[in-house]
Design an enzyme around this catalytic site. Structure first.
Site, short mmCIF file in Angstrom:
data_model
loop_
_atom_site.label_atom_id
_atom_site.label_comp_id
_atom_site.label_asym_id
_atom_site.label_seq_id
_atom_site.Cartn_x
_atom_site.Cartn_y
_atom_site.Cartn_z
N TYR A 1 0.73 -1.16 0.07
CA TYR A 1 0.01 0.03 0.00
C TYR A 1 0.85 1.00 0.11
CZ TYR A 1 0.95 1.07 5.12
OH TYR A 1 1.34 1.25 6.28
N LYS B 1 6.62 -1.97 1.86
CA LYS B 1 5.32 -1.36 2.40
C LYS B 1 4.24 -2.25 2.38
CE LYS B 1 3.13 3.11 3.39
NZ LYS B 1 3.22 3.26 4.84
N GLU C 1 11.88 2.48 14.22
CA GLU C 1 10.90 3.50 13.77
C GLU C 1 9.57 3.41 14.49
OE1 GLU C 1 9.69 2.80 9.78
OE2 GLU C 1 9.72 0.50 9.93
N ARG D 1 -7.21 -20.33 -2.10
CA ARG D 1 -6.29 -20.16 -1.23
C ARG D 1 -4.95 -21.12 -1.51
NH1 ARG D 1 -4.82 -21.74 4.12
NH2 ARG D 1 -4.05 -19.88 4.98
N ARG E 1 8.36 4.32 -4.39
CA ARG E 1 8.47 3.41 -3.46
C ARG E 1 7.19 2.30 -3.79
NH1 ARG E 1 7.59 5.15 2.49
NH2 ARG E 1 5.44 5.29 1.96
N HIS F 1 -0.61 -20.85 -0.38
CA HIS F 1 0.49 -20.04 0.10
C HIS F 1 1.29 -19.55 -1.24
CE1 HIS F 1 -0.87 -21.18 4.01
NE2 HIS F 1 0.06 -20.79 4.67
N LEU G 1 11.15 1.29 7.31
CA LEU G 1 10.40 1.73 5.96
C LEU G 1 11.29 3.18 5.51
CD1 LEU G 1 8.15 1.34 3.80
CD2 LEU G 1 6.96 3.10 4.96
N1 PDD Z 1 2.57 5.08 7.40
N2 PDD Z 1 7.25 3.74 8.83
C1 PDD Z 1 6.26 2.98 8.90
C2 PDD Z 1 6.13 1.75 9.57
C3 PDD Z 1 5.02 3.66 8.23
O1 PDD Z 1 4.10 2.64 8.20
C4 PDD Z 1 5.08 5.00 7.58
C5 PDD Z 1 3.96 5.27 7.11
C6 PDD Z 1 6.30 5.46 7.92
C7 PDD Z 1 6.50 6.94 7.30
O2 PDD Z 1 6.50 6.90 5.59
P1 PDD Z 1 6.02 7.94 4.80
O3 PDD Z 1 6.81 9.27 5.13
O4 PDD Z 1 6.71 7.59 3.53
O5 PDD Z 1 4.43 8.16 4.87
C8 PDD Z 1 7.28 4.84 8.48
C9 PDD Z 1 1.50 5.30 6.70
C10 PDD Z 1 1.23 6.85 6.64
C11 PDD Z 1 0.34 4.47 7.19
O6 PDD Z 1 0.33 3.32 7.43
O7 PDD Z 1 -0.74 5.39 7.19
#
Ligand code: PDD
Length: 285
Positions: A33, A149, A182, A100, A52, A102, A207
């Site tokens: 996403y 992501k 993070e 389904r 990304r 894996h 991330l």
């Molecule tokens: N989240 N780290 C994680 C684990 C994240 O899920 C996100 C963003 C970030 C920041 O990334 P960016 O600056 O590219 O948004 C760092 C989004 C906003 C979410 O899950 O809603």
């Protein structure tokens, strides 16, 4: 104003926006996403998020569902149909629907694509940021590919809920080295006692935040010193300032970590300035 979602080629009322029960996102979290902040009807840091997305899809060997240009049109149309000017745009791409199993379905089904847009009152968010927010720390328990992501967010969900139950807006994961990686949905930063901005390097399991990268540019422009040097919760508690970055949080000052006030317990000047600059740039798009 009723909300509209894009689901696999159609714009449908939000309440009727559904995917198949054997969508691999639903069953296996087999998807990725992106989230864009939206200011004045425009996607903020659009390129960084598209790049990304491409990388996440490549890493998972999900073929791009459409060209970037086509995707931009879908995002813009979803924004338009929702009459949202200020908010967040969400895009999800999964490996598609298949019986389904894996392993990857063969032949590969078309990837599933979902887009939603929701309004956010950024002025209200600014007002909250001016007060500052708290984070709590929690042991890192995610998989080893947090650079992708993916929609597999259960550790993030549990950490965020634990944070919320402790009156905090975010949880900071702390790895086996005792260092902050993070946040559950944001990148973590401090301004250390020497005035150096620090955030975890991208060789670590984090991330590669698009907002983080954009803030690097603001930091350089402001003549501030940046180091991608890791920090521990203790370093953070002794820091001058702390803040988080992300598409949802933009730049949000952190005034307490695990209940310990940071600096004087109020948003610091660096975080405050970076937020103002970031929002100013977003509005100037
Ligand atoms: N989240 N780290 C994680 C684990 C994240 O899920 C996100 C963003 C970030 C920041 O990334 P960016 O600056 O590219 O948004 C760092 C989004 C906003 C979410 O899950 O809603």
């Amino acid at each position: 104003m009723s909300r509209i979602a894009y689901v696999n080629g159609r714009y449908v009322p939000h309440g009727q926006a559904v995917v198949h029960i054997e969508d691999r996102g639903y069953q296996l979290a087999d998807g990725v996403y992106e989230v864009w902040a939206l200011f004045g009807g425009r996607l903020v840091d659009a390129d960084g998020h598209f790049e990304r997305l491409g990388r996440s899809l490549t890493e998972l060997r999900i073929r791009p569902p459409m060209t970037r240009r086509a995707l931009e049109i879908v995002l813009a149309e979803t924004v338009r149909r929702n009459r949202v000017r200020e908010g967040l745009v969400y895009l999800q791409v999964t490996r598609g629907t298949a019986r389904r199993d894996h392993a990857f379905p063969n032949p590969a089904p078309p990837p599933s694509v979902v887009v939603t847009a929701k309004a956010v009152d950024w002025a209200a968010a600014d007002a909250r940021a001016a007060v500052g927010a708290s984070v709590v720390t929690t042991p890192e328990n995610r998989w080893g590919r947090c650079d992708i992501k993916t929609i597999g967010l259960l550790p993030n969900v549990l950490a965020k809920q634990a944070a919320r139950e402790r009156g905090a807006i975010e949880a900071w994961f702390v790895d086996d080295l005792g260092l902050v990686t993070e946040g559950a949905s944001s990148n973590a930063w401090i301004v250390d006692k020497d005035g150096v901005l620090r955030t975890r390097d991208t060789n670590a399991n984090i991330l590669r935040g698009v907002t983080r990268r954009a803030v690097f540019e603001l930091v350089a422009r402001e003549g501030l010193t940046l180091s991608e040097a890791p920090f521990s919760p203790e370093d953070a508690k002794a820091a001058r300032e702390a803040f988080i970055t992300g598409a949802g949080s933009l730049v949000t000052p952190i005034v307490a970590i695990d209940g310990v006030p940071i600096g004087n317990g109020r948003p610091g000047p660096v975080a405050t300035r970076l937020r103002a600059l970031y929002v100013q740039n977003a509005r100037a798009l």
